[in-house]
Design an enzyme around this catalytic site. Structure first.
Site, PDB file in Angstrom:
ATOM      1  N   THR A 125       0.816  -1.215   0.000  1.00  0.00           N
ATOM      2  CA  THR A 125       0.000   0.000   0.000  1.00  0.00           C
ATOM      3  C   THR A 125       0.853   1.270   0.000  1.00  0.00           C
ATOM      4  O   THR A 125       1.956   1.283   0.559  1.00  0.00           O
ATOM      5  CB  THR A 125      -0.901  -0.021   1.253  1.00  0.00           C
ATOM      6  OG1 THR A 125      -1.497   1.269   1.424  1.00  0.00           O
ATOM      7  CG2 THR A 125      -0.138  -0.339   2.536  1.00  0.00           C
ATOM      8  N   GLU A 127       0.194   3.606   1.822  1.00  0.00           N
ATOM      9  CA  GLU A 127       0.168   4.110   3.209  1.00  0.00           C
ATOM     10  C   GLU A 127       1.511   3.934   3.915  1.00  0.00           C
ATOM     11  O   GLU A 127       1.741   4.576   4.934  1.00  0.00           O
ATOM     12  CB  GLU A 127      -0.909   3.382   4.026  1.00  0.00           C
ATOM     13  CG  GLU A 127      -2.299   3.771   3.598  1.00  0.00           C
ATOM     14  CD  GLU A 127      -3.321   3.611   4.714  1.00  0.00           C
ATOM     15  OE1 GLU A 127      -4.473   3.389   4.376  1.00  0.00           O
ATOM     16  OE2 GLU A 127      -2.978   3.714   5.901  1.00  0.00           O
TER      17      GLU A 127
HETATM   18  P1  NAD Z   1      -9.926  -7.291   2.500  1.00  0.00           P
HETATM   19  O1  NAD Z   1      -9.904  -6.932   3.946  1.00  0.00           O
HETATM   20  O2  NAD Z   1     -11.139  -7.005   1.704  1.00  0.00           O
HETATM   21  O3  NAD Z   1      -9.609  -8.841   2.312  1.00  0.00           O
HETATM   22  C1  NAD Z   1      -8.593  -9.502   3.005  1.00  0.00           C
HETATM   23  C2  NAD Z   1      -8.736 -10.995   2.749  1.00  0.00           C
HETATM   24  O4  NAD Z   1      -7.659 -11.667   3.423  1.00  0.00           O
HETATM   25  C3  NAD Z   1     -10.037 -11.594   3.295  1.00  0.00           C
HETATM   26  O5  NAD Z   1     -10.608 -12.482   2.358  1.00  0.00           O
HETATM   27  C4  NAD Z   1      -9.584 -12.348   4.550  1.00  0.00           C
HETATM   28  O6  NAD Z   1     -10.420 -13.452   4.868  1.00  0.00           O
HETATM   29  C5  NAD Z   1      -8.186 -12.778   4.151  1.00  0.00           C
HETATM   30  N1  NAD Z   1      -7.320 -13.024   5.309  1.00  0.00           N
HETATM   31  C6  NAD Z   1      -7.118 -12.209   6.377  1.00  0.00           C
HETATM   32  N2  NAD Z   1      -6.268 -12.788   7.255  1.00  0.00           N
HETATM   33  C7  NAD Z   1      -5.901 -13.977   6.704  1.00  0.00           C
HETATM   34  C8  NAD Z   1      -5.025 -15.027   7.117  1.00  0.00           C
HETATM   35  N3  NAD Z   1      -4.364 -14.964   8.279  1.00  0.00           N
HETATM   36  N4  NAD Z   1      -4.876 -16.094   6.313  1.00  0.00           N
HETATM   37  C9  NAD Z   1      -5.550 -16.180   5.118  1.00  0.00           C
HETATM   38  N5  NAD Z   1      -6.403 -15.220   4.697  1.00  0.00           N
HETATM   39  C10 NAD Z   1      -6.567 -14.134   5.468  1.00  0.00           C
HETATM   40  O7  NAD Z   1      -8.647  -6.568   1.887  1.00  0.00           O
HETATM   41  P2  NAD Z   1      -8.478  -5.838   0.479  1.00  0.00           P
HETATM   42  O8  NAD Z   1      -8.976  -4.459   0.575  1.00  0.00           O
HETATM   43  O9  NAD Z   1      -8.952  -6.744  -0.583  1.00  0.00           O
HETATM   44  O10 NAD Z   1      -6.871  -5.741   0.431  1.00  0.00           O
HETATM   45  C11 NAD Z   1      -6.094  -6.806  -0.109  1.00  0.00           C
HETATM   46  C12 NAD Z   1      -4.630  -6.434  -0.016  1.00  0.00           C
HETATM   47  O11 NAD Z   1      -4.391  -5.219  -0.717  1.00  0.00           O
HETATM   48  C13 NAD Z   1      -4.128  -6.196   1.410  1.00  0.00           C
HETATM   49  O12 NAD Z   1      -2.843  -6.727   1.509  1.00  0.00           O
HETATM   50  C14 NAD Z   1      -4.104  -4.679   1.542  1.00  0.00           C
HETATM   51  O13 NAD Z   1      -3.120  -4.271   2.455  1.00  0.00           O
HETATM   52  C15 NAD Z   1      -3.740  -4.274   0.131  1.00  0.00           C
HETATM   53  N6  NAD Z   1      -4.216  -2.949  -0.305  1.00  0.00           N
HETATM   54  C16 NAD Z   1      -5.524  -2.600  -0.156  1.00  0.00           C
HETATM   55  C17 NAD Z   1      -5.955  -1.361  -0.643  1.00  0.00           C
HETATM   56  C18 NAD Z   1      -7.387  -0.928  -0.516  1.00  0.00           C
HETATM   57  O14 NAD Z   1      -7.693   0.224  -0.831  1.00  0.00           O
HETATM   58  N7  NAD Z   1      -8.310  -1.774  -0.102  1.00  0.00           N
HETATM   59  C19 NAD Z   1      -5.041  -0.502  -1.253  1.00  0.00           C
HETATM   60  C20 NAD Z   1      -3.703  -0.895  -1.358  1.00  0.00           C
HETATM   61  C21 NAD Z   1      -3.293  -2.133  -0.893  1.00  0.00           C
HETATM   62  O1  DAU Z   2      -4.041   4.046   0.547  1.00  0.00           O
HETATM   63  C1  DAU Z   2      -4.282   2.669   0.473  1.00  0.00           C
HETATM   64  C2  DAU Z   2      -5.084   2.225   1.677  1.00  0.00           C
HETATM   65  O2  DAU Z   2      -6.386   2.739   1.490  1.00  0.00           O
HETATM   66  C3  DAU Z   2      -5.118   0.717   1.882  1.00  0.00           C
HETATM   67  O3  DAU Z   2      -3.836   0.262   2.189  1.00  0.00           O
HETATM   68  C4  DAU Z   2      -6.064   0.335   3.017  1.00  0.00           C
HETATM   69  O4  DAU Z   2      -6.185  -1.073   3.088  1.00  0.00           O
HETATM   70  C5  DAU Z   2      -7.425   0.942   2.749  1.00  0.00           C
HETATM   71  O5  DAU Z   2      -8.256   0.699   3.852  1.00  0.00           O
HETATM   72  C6  DAU Z   2      -7.294   2.442   2.514  1.00  0.00           C
HETATM   73  O6  DAU Z   2      -6.925   3.136   3.725  1.00  0.00           O
HETATM   74  P1  DAU Z   2      -7.614   4.519   4.144  1.00  0.00           P
HETATM   75  O7  DAU Z   2      -7.489   4.685   5.597  1.00  0.00           O
HETATM   76  O8  DAU Z   2      -7.178   5.633   3.273  1.00  0.00           O
HETATM   77  O9  DAU Z   2      -9.126   4.135   3.705  1.00  0.00           O
HETATM   78  P2  DAU Z   2     -10.544   4.375   4.405  1.00  0.00           P
HETATM   79  O10 DAU Z   2     -11.576   3.972   3.395  1.00  0.00           O
HETATM   80  O11 DAU Z   2     -10.636   3.810   5.756  1.00  0.00           O
HETATM   81  O12 DAU Z   2     -10.586   5.963   4.538  1.00  0.00           O
HETATM   82  C7  DAU Z   2     -10.422   6.818   3.421  1.00  0.00           C
HETATM   83  C8  DAU Z   2     -10.442   8.241   3.939  1.00  0.00           C
HETATM   84  O13 DAU Z   2     -11.763   8.533   4.414  1.00  0.00           O
HETATM   85  C9  DAU Z   2      -9.523   8.476   5.124  1.00  0.00           C
HETATM   86  O14 DAU Z   2      -8.980   9.786   5.033  1.00  0.00           O
HETATM   87  C10 DAU Z   2     -10.444   8.381   6.333  1.00  0.00           C
HETATM   88  C11 DAU Z   2     -11.763   8.900   5.799  1.00  0.00           C
HETATM   89  N1  DAU Z   2     -12.976   8.320   6.426  1.00  0.00           N
HETATM   90  C12 DAU Z   2     -13.088   6.963   6.460  1.00  0.00           C
HETATM   91  C13 DAU Z   2     -14.178   6.367   7.041  1.00  0.00           C
HETATM   92  C14 DAU Z   2     -14.300   4.867   7.096  1.00  0.00           C
HETATM   93  C15 DAU Z   2     -13.966   9.137   6.934  1.00  0.00           C
HETATM   94  O15 DAU Z   2     -13.881  10.380   6.868  1.00  0.00           O
HETATM   95  N2  DAU Z   2     -15.056   8.537   7.513  1.00  0.00           N
HETATM   96  C16 DAU Z   2     -15.191   7.193   7.604  1.00  0.00           C
HETATM   97  O16 DAU Z   2     -16.207   6.724   8.182  1.00  0.00           O
END
Ligand code: NAD
Ligand code: DAU
Length: 336
Positions: A125, A127
């Site tokens: 990420t 982050e």
């Molecule tokens: P998510 O929370 O939707 O899904 C995570 C999945 O991992 C779930 O299916 C869960 O059951 C599985 N999991 C958790 N712990 C586990 C374990 N110990 N063993 C096996 N499976 C396990 O997450 P996502 O948003 O799809 O993110 C996927 C990846 O991408 C993560 O590594 C996250 O850090 C990264 N990422 C997410 C975002 C975002 O915006 N969502 C952005 C950048 C990177």
């Molecule tokens: O940047 C990549 C990351 O983006 C991923 O690595 C993480 O897995 C993913 O969760 C996401 O992190 P953020 O913290 O940026 O995402 P989130 O959706 O939680 O929040 C986005 C922005 O919105 C952040 O500035 C916090 C704000 N927010 C979030 C929630 C849930 C609010 O203002 N209100 C809310 O209720």
């Protein structure tokens, strides 16, 4: 190619598997997932019966299980999505983040090293860079300054993964993506939470002044970038992946309300997230140079598609919002 995907029942992992099988990117996909609150096999209903697909219910921390699976399947690559992924949950309880994101990644790396896996793509990420001041944009050599237990656990796992290249020559690639959005995202993250609350005419909690900036990436664009990095990237390298669409949170929520025809008055300012990063910004030129990849889905179009999906799938939303979700919502929002 035969791929082992971890965390394939989550938001991004399931999109990746649907695209990989639908687009013939791989000839076999094995999905190892623990099915935490975020894992949902409904996300994979369309591929469940596909003979090229196998689901294994298990924990990446279970090294024996991972070793056995690698021996049985002998995948050409591991694409490692499994993680605890939500920042607010890492503030409420960091332990599972250390366990899965750090120890789980270690367990996979060790098993991959012993089995001699030819590619290990670690999904990370933006982050990990922490908050970036204007007008800067982080490239892959930017210092790591993670702010939350979530991002610190991801930074730790990135470094561990890279050390397996430097020390053991395990061909590791690290990708660092910005904020994803799209169908099947768990409604704890900003966009799906705001869509589903707005559809129910519930208040939309904006942390602090809502002027924090995030760069939005449509989930399918992220998946295509992962494939590009896997196939065109160099071992030991890091690739940023972004949507090239930076917006303050408040504007994102206003757009959702406009598209749904709901009033701005649903937005409610609540107490800010502790350690909240003000701005994320990355350059993605390195992956573009290596592979030609660029994001394809403009934010307005992706948001329209996403809203339509949540509108058309009230059953999915109702099921994921029952049970554990209610407890989490109460814990995170009740006293804000
Ligand atoms: P998510 O929370 O939707 O899904 C995570 C999945 O991992 C779930 O299916 C869960 O059951 C599985 N999991 C958790 N712990 C586990 C374990 N110990 N063993 C096996 N499976 C396990 O997450 P996502 O948003 O799809 O993110 C996927 C990846 O991408 C993560 O590594 C996250 O850090 C990264 N990422 C997410 C975002 C975002 O915006 N969502 C952005 C950048 C990177
Ligand atoms: O940047 C990549 C990351 O983006 C991923 O690595 C993480 O897995 C993913 O969760 C996401 O992190 P953020 O913290 O940026 O995402 P989130 O959706 O939680 O929040 C986005 C922005 O919105 C952040 O500035 C916090 C704000 N927010 C979030 C929630 C849930 C609010 O203002 N209100 C809310 O209720």
């Amino acid at each position: 190619m035969k791929w082992l995907v971890t965390g394939g029942a989550g938001f991004i992992g399931s999109a990746f598997i649907r695209l990989a099988l639908g687009g013939g990117w791989a000839r076999r996909v094995v999905n190892l997932d623990k099915l935490t609150y975020a894992g949902n096999l409904e996300n994979l209903a369309g591929v469940q019966a596909d003979p090229r697909y196998r689901f294994v219910h298990g924990d990446i921390c279970d090294t024996r299980l991972v070793e056995r699976l690698l021996e049985e399947e002998r995948p050409d690559a591991i694409i490692h999505f499994a993680a605890e992924s939500h920042v607010d949950r890492s503030i409420l309880g960091p332990e599972a983040f250390i366990e899965t994101n750090v120890r789980g990644t270690f367990s996979l790396l060790e098993a991959a090293r012993k089995a001699g896996v030819a590619r290990f793509l670690h999904v990370s990420t933006d982050e990990v860079y922490g908050s970036i001041e204007e007008p800067h944009e982080a490239d892959e050599s930017w210092p790591l300054r993670p702010s939350s237990p979530y991002s610190a656990s991801k930074a730790g796992s990135d470094l561990l993964a890279l050390s397996y290249w430097t020390t053991f020559r395990l061909p590791v690639i690290v990708t660092r993506a910005s904020n994803n959005y799209g169908p099947y995202q768990f409604p704890e993250k900003l966009i799906p939470l705001m869509i589903s609350n707005a559809l129910e005419e519930k208040s939309l909690p904006i942390y602090g002044d809502g002027m924090q900036v995030r760069d939005w990436l449509y989930v399918d664009d992220h998946c295509r970038a992962i494939r590009a990095a896997l196939e065109r990237g160099e071992p030991g390298e890091i690739y940023n992946i972004g949507g090239a669409r930076a917006l303050p949170n408040r504007r994102v929520v206003e757009m959702i309300l406009e598209m749904l025809g709901k009033p701005y008055s649903l937005m409610t300012q609540v107490k800010d997230r502790p350690g909240h990063d003000r701005r994320y910004a990355i350059t993605t030129e390195k992956l573009a140079r290596a592979s030609g990849w660029r994001p394809e889905v403009p934010f307005e179009e992706g948001l329209e598609r996403t809203i339509r999906w949540y509108r058309d799938n009230p059953g999915w939303v109702a099921r994921v919002k029952s049970g554990e979700y209610q407890k989490y919502y109460e814990q995170n929002y009740a006293n804000r």
